[in-house]
Design a protein around this motif. Structure first.
Motif, mmCIF file in Angstrom:
data_model
loop_
_atom_site.group_PDB
_atom_site.id
_atom_site.type_symbol
_atom_site.label_atom_id
_atom_site.label_comp_id
_atom_site.label_asym_id
_atom_site.label_seq_id
_atom_site.Cartn_x
_atom_site.Cartn_y
_atom_site.Cartn_z
ATOM 1 N N ASN A 1 1.503 9.955 5.768
ATOM 2 C CA ASN A 1 0.503 9.955 6.835
ATOM 3 C C ASN A 1 -0.826 10.535 6.339
ATOM 4 O OD1 ASN A 1 2.228 8.814 8.715
ATOM 5 N ND2 ASN A 1 2.873 10.780 9.579
ATOM 6 N N LYS A 2 -0.743 11.543 5.472
ATOM 7 C CA LYS A 2 -1.958 12.126 4.904
ATOM 8 C C LYS A 2 -2.733 11.101 4.073
ATOM 9 C CE LYS A 2 -0.116 16.849 4.563
ATOM 10 N NZ LYS A 2 0.273 17.946 3.616
ATOM 11 N N LYS A 3 -1.987 10.158 3.499
ATOM 12 C CA LYS A 3 -2.622 9.134 2.670
ATOM 13 C C LYS A 3 -3.076 7.918 3.478
ATOM 14 C CE LYS A 3 0.024 10.409 -1.460
ATOM 15 N NZ LYS A 3 -1.118 10.667 -2.360
ATOM 16 N N GLY A 4 -2.879 7.980 4.798
ATOM 17 C CA GLY A 4 -3.337 6.895 5.667
ATOM 18 C C GLY A 4 -2.489 5.639 5.595
ATOM 19 N N CYS A 5 -1.208 5.775 5.284
ATOM 20 C CA CYS A 5 -0.330 4.604 5.195
ATOM 21 C C CYS A 5 0.186 4.206 6.584
ATOM 22 C CB CYS A 5 0.852 4.905 4.280
ATOM 23 S SG CYS A 5 0.389 5.188 2.554
ATOM 24 N N ASP B 1 0.831 -1.208 0.000
ATOM 25 C CA ASP B 1 0.000 0.000 0.000
ATOM 26 C C ASP B 1 0.864 1.256 0.000
ATOM 27 O OD1 ASP B 1 -2.652 1.356 0.323
ATOM 28 O OD2 ASP B 1 -1.788 1.942 2.258
ATOM 29 N N ALA B 2 1.935 1.246 0.801
ATOM 30 C CA ALA B 2 2.815 2.418 0.876
ATOM 31 C C ALA B 2 3.528 2.655 -0.450
ATOM 32 C CB ALA B 2 3.827 2.229 2.000
ATOM 33 N N ILE C 1 14.702 15.007 -1.218
ATOM 34 C CA ILE C 1 13.570 14.510 -0.438
ATOM 35 C C ILE C 1 13.988 14.299 1.012
ATOM 36 C CG2 ILE C 1 11.796 12.730 -0.287
ATOM 37 C CD1 ILE C 1 11.798 14.485 -2.854
ATOM 38 N N ASP C 2 13.381 15.073 1.886
ATOM 39 C CA ASP C 2 13.625 14.933 3.317
ATOM 40 C C ASP C 2 12.695 13.863 3.885
ATOM 41 O OD1 ASP C 2 12.966 15.727 6.290
ATOM 42 O OD2 ASP C 2 14.877 16.684 5.831
ATOM 43 N N LYS C 3 13.224 13.056 4.778
ATOM 44 C CA LYS C 3 12.447 11.953 5.337
ATOM 45 C C LYS C 3 11.181 12.439 6.033
ATOM 46 C CE LYS C 3 13.010 7.709 8.007
ATOM 47 N NZ LYS C 3 13.992 6.832 8.709
ATOM 48 N N ASN C 4 11.281 13.544 6.747
ATOM 49 C CA ASN C 4 10.112 14.075 7.466
ATOM 50 C C ASN C 4 9.016 14.501 6.498
ATOM 51 O OD1 ASN C 4 11.302 13.740 10.033
ATOM 52 N ND2 ASN C 4 12.395 15.685 9.830
ATOM 53 N N ASP C 5 9.399 15.077 5.365
ATOM 54 C CA ASP C 5 8.412 15.455 4.354
ATOM 55 C C ASP C 5 7.725 14.218 3.771
ATOM 56 O OD1 ASP C 5 8.923 18.188 4.603
ATOM 57 O OD2 ASP C 5 10.550 18.121 3.131
ATOM 58 N N PHE C 6 8.515 13.186 3.513
ATOM 59 C CA PHE C 6 7.957 11.942 2.972
ATOM 60 C C PHE C 6 6.972 11.324 3.962
ATOM 61 C CE2 PHE C 6 8.191 7.283 2.722
ATOM 62 C CZ PHE C 6 7.781 7.079 1.412
ATOM 63 N N ILE C 7 7.352 11.253 5.219
ATOM 64 C CA ILE C 7 6.477 10.645 6.236
ATOM 65 C C ILE C 7 5.199 11.446 6.387
ATOM 66 C CG2 ILE C 7 6.286 10.159 8.705
ATOM 67 C CD1 ILE C 7 9.285 9.498 8.655
ATOM 68 N N ARG C 8 5.294 12.756 6.357
ATOM 69 C CA ARG C 8 4.102 13.601 6.502
ATOM 70 C C ARG C 8 3.124 13.361 5.353
ATOM 71 N NH1 ARG C 8 6.533 17.776 7.154
ATOM 72 N NH2 ARG C 8 6.630 18.508 4.997
ATOM 73 N N GLU C 9 3.623 13.289 4.136
ATOM 74 C CA GLU C 9 2.733 13.054 2.989
ATOM 75 C C GLU C 9 2.116 11.655 3.036
ATOM 76 O OE1 GLU C 9 1.768 15.334 0.999
ATOM 77 O OE2 GLU C 9 3.153 16.845 1.781
#
Length: 253
Positions: free
Chosen positions: A165-169, A128-129, A155-163
């Motif tokens: 999380n918005k997608k519910g992964c 899914d991710a 690509i910063d890891k924090n930016d990737f994780i935030r996006e």
């Protein structure tokens, strides 16, 4: 005109003899003496020297030198041990905070996964991710990071994780995907590498399975982390061993 060679030969011989006599040891003094710049000992005095306090003082000075250097290096090394696994701790906290999961069988990626993340990762969550991961351009254009590399499109890891999380992964799956892409080189990834690897994972993934390249990249990341941890521990043990050895020789021998 007479030649000067005999005179020069005679002068050279006299100089050589004078130097030999000047530096030859006299009978009234020891063949080797102590000076302010270096310490010399007669061979007959060697056992006395070894039993004297000068060797002990030298060993103690060696210990103090090792202790000063070892304490600094050891302190830096010990400070690095917790930070090496802070990223894994953050992933564990996110997972324990009620991160959504699709359940199902765990990702078959070897023992290092559960060792590092302290939990198995759902295969469905990883799939899914990978399918929901946004493009590098999208992450960069919505970046909230203030570091220089992120401002240049990386690509910063924090930016990737935030996006993600918005997608519910799932949090563990999200972390594992970025970790596989980064290959253990830090929390910043080239946008070219990011897009290439995400595309590769998607193309190679089949129904109910993830790409073998993803599993390989993830294990590469875990090997770097575990290898760095073991290497640091070995260096610390060697460091403390040298200090202990110098202390025993200086104070207990």
């Amino acid at each position: 005109m007479p030649s000067n060679r005999p005179f020069l030969y005679t002068l050279a011989a006299l100089l050589l003899a004078a130097n030999t006599c000047a530096f030859a040891p006299s009978k009234s003094s020891p063949s080797l003496t102590k000076s302010s710049t270096a310490i010399y000992y007669d061979l007959n005095d060697l056992p006395t020297h070894l039993l004297s306090g000068e060797l002990v003082e030298g060993s103690q000075a060696k210990f103090y030198g090792y202790f000063a250097a070892g304490s600094g290096a050891g302190g830096i090394g010990l400070a690095q041990l917790p930070s090496m696994f802070n990223e894994a701790a953050a992933a564990r906290e996110s997972a324990s905070a009620g991160s959504p999961t699709k359940g199902g069988p765990a990702l078959n990626a070897g023992p290092l996964v559960s060792l590092y993340y302290d939990s198995e990762i759902s295969l469905a969550d990883v799939s899914d991710a990978i399918s929901k991961a946004p493009t590098a351009d999208f992450i960069s254009s919505n970046s909230q990071s203030v570091n220089f590399m992120a401002s240049k499109g990386y690509i910063d890891k924090n930016d990737f994780i935030r996006e993600m999380n918005k997608k519910g992964c799932n949090a563990l799956a999200t972390y594992s995907v970025f970790d596989a892409i980064s290959s253990g080189k830090g929390g910043i990834v080239s946008p070219v590498v990011y897009d290439e690897r995400i595309e590769k994972y998607r193309q190679e993934s089949g129904a109910g399975d993830v790409a073998s390249s993803f599993v390989t990249d993830l294990n590469g990341f875990l090997a770097v982390k575990v290898g760095a941890f073991i290497g640091l521990v070995v260096c610390l043990l060697v460091d403390f061993g040298l200090v202990a050895k110098a202390g025993i020789e200086g104070f207990l021998s």
